[in-house]
Design a protein around this motif. Structure first.
Motif, PDB file in Angstrom:
ATOM      1  N   LYS A 125      71.947   6.555  60.505  1.00 26.08           N
ATOM      2  CA  LYS A 125      72.965   6.873  60.484  1.00 26.08           C
ATOM      3  C   LYS A 125      73.635   7.593  61.577  1.00 26.08           C
ATOM      4  CE  LYS A 125      72.542   6.721  55.376  1.00 26.08           C
ATOM      5  NZ  LYS A 125      72.404   7.533  54.121  1.00 26.08           N
ATOM      6  N   ASP A 126      72.687   8.325  62.067  1.00 26.26           N
ATOM      7  CA  ASP A 126      73.105   9.285  63.134  1.00 26.26           C
ATOM      8  C   ASP A 126      71.906   9.781  63.815  1.00 26.26           C
ATOM      9  OD1 ASP A 126      74.828  10.974  64.666  1.00 26.26           O
ATOM     10  OD2 ASP A 126      74.961  12.458  63.263  1.00 26.26           O
ATOM     11  N   ALA A 127      72.086  10.181  65.302  1.00 28.03           N
ATOM     12  CA  ALA A 127      71.016  10.963  65.752  1.00 28.03           C
ATOM     13  C   ALA A 127      71.682  11.981  66.653  1.00 28.03           C
ATOM     14  CB  ALA A 127      70.285   9.954  66.739  1.00 28.03           C
ATOM     15  N   VAL A 128      71.433  13.109  66.609  1.00 27.71           N
ATOM     16  CA  VAL A 128      71.911  14.504  67.048  1.00 27.71           C
ATOM     17  C   VAL A 128      71.029  15.132  67.923  1.00 27.71           C
ATOM     18  CG1 VAL A 128      73.298  16.384  66.746  1.00 27.71           C
ATOM     19  CG2 VAL A 128      73.563  14.419  65.242  1.00 27.71           C
ATOM     20  N   ALA A 129      71.172  15.552  69.227  1.00 24.54           N
ATOM     21  CA  ALA A 129      70.264  16.259  70.140  1.00 24.54           C
ATOM     22  C   ALA A 129      70.727  17.651  69.936  1.00 24.54           C
ATOM     23  CB  ALA A 129      70.288  15.869  71.390  1.00 24.54           C
ATOM     24  N   THR A 130      70.017  18.715  70.174  1.00 25.01           N
ATOM     25  CA  THR A 130      70.373  20.252  70.442  1.00 25.01           C
ATOM     26  C   THR A 130      71.212  20.645  71.109  1.00 25.01           C
ATOM     27  OG1 THR A 130      68.254  20.483  71.835  1.00 25.01           O
ATOM     28  CG2 THR A 130      68.087  20.736  69.287  1.00 25.01           C
ATOM     29  N   CYS A 131      71.623  19.966  72.214  1.00 26.72           N
ATOM     30  CA  CYS A 131      72.746  20.224  73.240  1.00 26.72           C
ATOM     31  C   CYS A 131      73.369  19.077  73.752  1.00 26.72           C
ATOM     32  CB  CYS A 131      72.304  21.233  74.170  1.00 26.72           C
ATOM     33  SG  CYS A 131      71.314  20.237  75.836  1.00 26.72           S
ATOM     34  N   ILE A 160      65.776  16.095  69.041  1.00 26.86           N
ATOM     35  CA  ILE A 160      66.618  15.016  68.577  1.00 26.86           C
ATOM     36  C   ILE A 160      66.293  14.806  67.017  1.00 26.86           C
ATOM     37  CG2 ILE A 160      67.595  12.616  68.544  1.00 26.86           C
ATOM     38  CD1 ILE A 160      65.591  14.324  71.585  1.00 26.86           C
ATOM     39  N   THR A 161      67.339  14.880  66.120  1.00 25.74           N
ATOM     40  CA  THR A 161      67.308  14.967  64.882  1.00 25.74           C
ATOM     41  C   THR A 161      67.654  13.405  64.330  1.00 25.74           C
ATOM     42  OG1 THR A 161      67.299  17.382  64.572  1.00 25.74           O
ATOM     43  CG2 THR A 161      67.923  15.965  62.427  1.00 25.74           C
ATOM     44  N   ILE A 162      67.203  12.804  63.715  1.00 25.99           N
ATOM     45  CA  ILE A 162      67.541  11.344  63.210  1.00 25.99           C
ATOM     46  C   ILE A 162      67.881  11.469  61.985  1.00 25.99           C
ATOM     47  CG2 ILE A 162      66.844   8.945  63.174  1.00 25.99           C
ATOM     48  CD1 ILE A 162      65.156  10.917  65.509  1.00 25.99           C
ATOM     49  N   THR A 163      69.038  10.941  61.259  1.00 28.18           N
ATOM     50  CA  THR A 163      69.168  10.720  59.840  1.00 28.18           C
ATOM     51  C   THR A 163      69.437   9.409  59.448  1.00 28.18           C
ATOM     52  OG1 THR A 163      70.698  12.934  60.220  1.00 28.18           O
ATOM     53  CG2 THR A 163      70.985  11.419  58.246  1.00 28.18           C
ATOM     54  N   ALA A 164      68.681   9.057  58.575  1.00 26.60           N
ATOM     55  CA  ALA A 164      68.450   7.682  58.049  1.00 26.60           C
ATOM     56  C   ALA A 164      68.541   7.662  56.559  1.00 26.60           C
ATOM     57  CB  ALA A 164      67.428   6.898  58.805  1.00 26.60           C
ATOM     58  N   ASN A 165      68.347   6.229  56.270  1.00 25.61           N
ATOM     59  CA  ASN A 165      68.178   6.200  54.458  1.00 25.61           C
ATOM     60  C   ASN A 165      66.763   6.247  53.954  1.00 25.61           C
ATOM     61  OD1 ASN A 165      67.584   3.866  55.985  1.00 25.61           O
ATOM     62  ND2 ASN A 165      68.238   2.485  54.163  1.00 25.61           N
ATOM     63  N   THR A 166      65.989   7.013  54.888  1.00 24.73           N
ATOM     64  CA  THR A 166      64.469   7.249  54.519  1.00 24.73           C
ATOM     65  C   THR A 166      64.370   8.566  53.517  1.00 24.73           C
ATOM     66  OG1 THR A 166      64.516   9.018  56.376  1.00 24.73           O
ATOM     67  CG2 THR A 166      63.720   6.418  56.827  1.00 24.73           C
ATOM     68  N   ASN A 167      63.029   8.792  53.219  1.00 27.10           N
ATOM     69  CA  ASN A 167      62.762  10.037  52.220  1.00 27.10           C
ATOM     70  C   ASN A 167      61.638  10.582  52.830  1.00 27.10           C
ATOM     71  OD1 ASN A 167      62.634  11.748  50.198  1.00 27.10           O
ATOM     72  ND2 ASN A 167      61.751  10.236  48.906  1.00 27.10           N
ATOM     73  N   PRO A 168      61.843  11.911  53.280  1.00 33.18           N
ATOM     74  CA  PRO A 168      63.146  12.775  53.603  1.00 33.18           C
ATOM     75  C   PRO A 168      64.201  11.892  54.552  1.00 33.18           C
ATOM     76  CG  PRO A 168      61.505  13.620  55.012  1.00 33.18           C
ATOM     77  CD  PRO A 168      60.992  12.474  54.367  1.00 33.18           C
ATOM     78  N   ALA A 169      65.537  12.292  54.527  1.00 32.48           N
ATOM     79  CA  ALA A 169      66.520  11.797  55.251  1.00 32.48           C
ATOM     80  C   ALA A 169      66.342  11.833  56.642  1.00 32.48           C
ATOM     81  CB  ALA A 169      67.720  12.045  54.708  1.00 32.48           C
TER      82      ALA A 169
END
Length: 145
Positions: free
Chosen positions: A80-86, A123-132
């Motif tokens: 769903k998303d991937a966000v870096a610290t800066c 880099i934080t990846i948000t997906a439909n996994t468990n944990p998300a």
């Protein structure tokens, strides 16, 4: 007679309230069981490497690395998303679902403009996994020109 009538009404209200709570608990338990079932069938993202060291680079350079992964779960993986610290680090991820057993990659570009010394970009990846959410790191050192 009025007191007996009021006591009967109050007792009836209490019984109704007790029955409502037990129904809610039963529903909550059923929902929790359903959540566990879907968690066992959830996609699982397994990274080849969770950390990449780009070593030493000169100030102003850009480096790119592709974090390769496999969906080892039982259902399609949707990132769903991937966000870096800066803002100096830009991740790019697949927009299509990754089927079970298939591979994909998250391409990360780091720009060292205005940076100096040791760098650790998460880099934080948000997906439909468990944990998300899952995380990968891009590390290295920016040296003067």
């Amino acid at each position: 007679m009025k007191k007996l009538f009021l006591c009967t009404i109050v007792a009836g209200m209490l019984m109704t309230a007790c029955n409502s709570n037990s129904g809610t608990n039963a529903t909550a338990a059923t929902t929790a069981d359903a959540g566990n079932t879907s968690a066992t069938n959830a996609p699982v993202v397994k990274f080849e490497k969770e950390t990449h060291d780009f070593g030493k680079i000169k100030a102003g350079d850009k480096v790119t690395y592709a974090f390769k992964f496999t969906n080892t779960g039982k259902s399609p993986l949707i990132i769903k998303d991937a966000v870096a610290t800066c803002g100096c680090t830009k991740p790019e991820w697949p927009s299509t679902p990754i089927k079970p057993g298939e591979e994909g990659e998250i391409k990360v570009t780091f720009s060292s403009v205005g940076k100096m010394g040791l760098q650790d970009k998460q880099i934080t990846i948000t997906a439909n996994t468990n944990p998300a959410q899952s995380m990968v790191h891009l590390i290295g050192e920016v040296t003067p020109i």
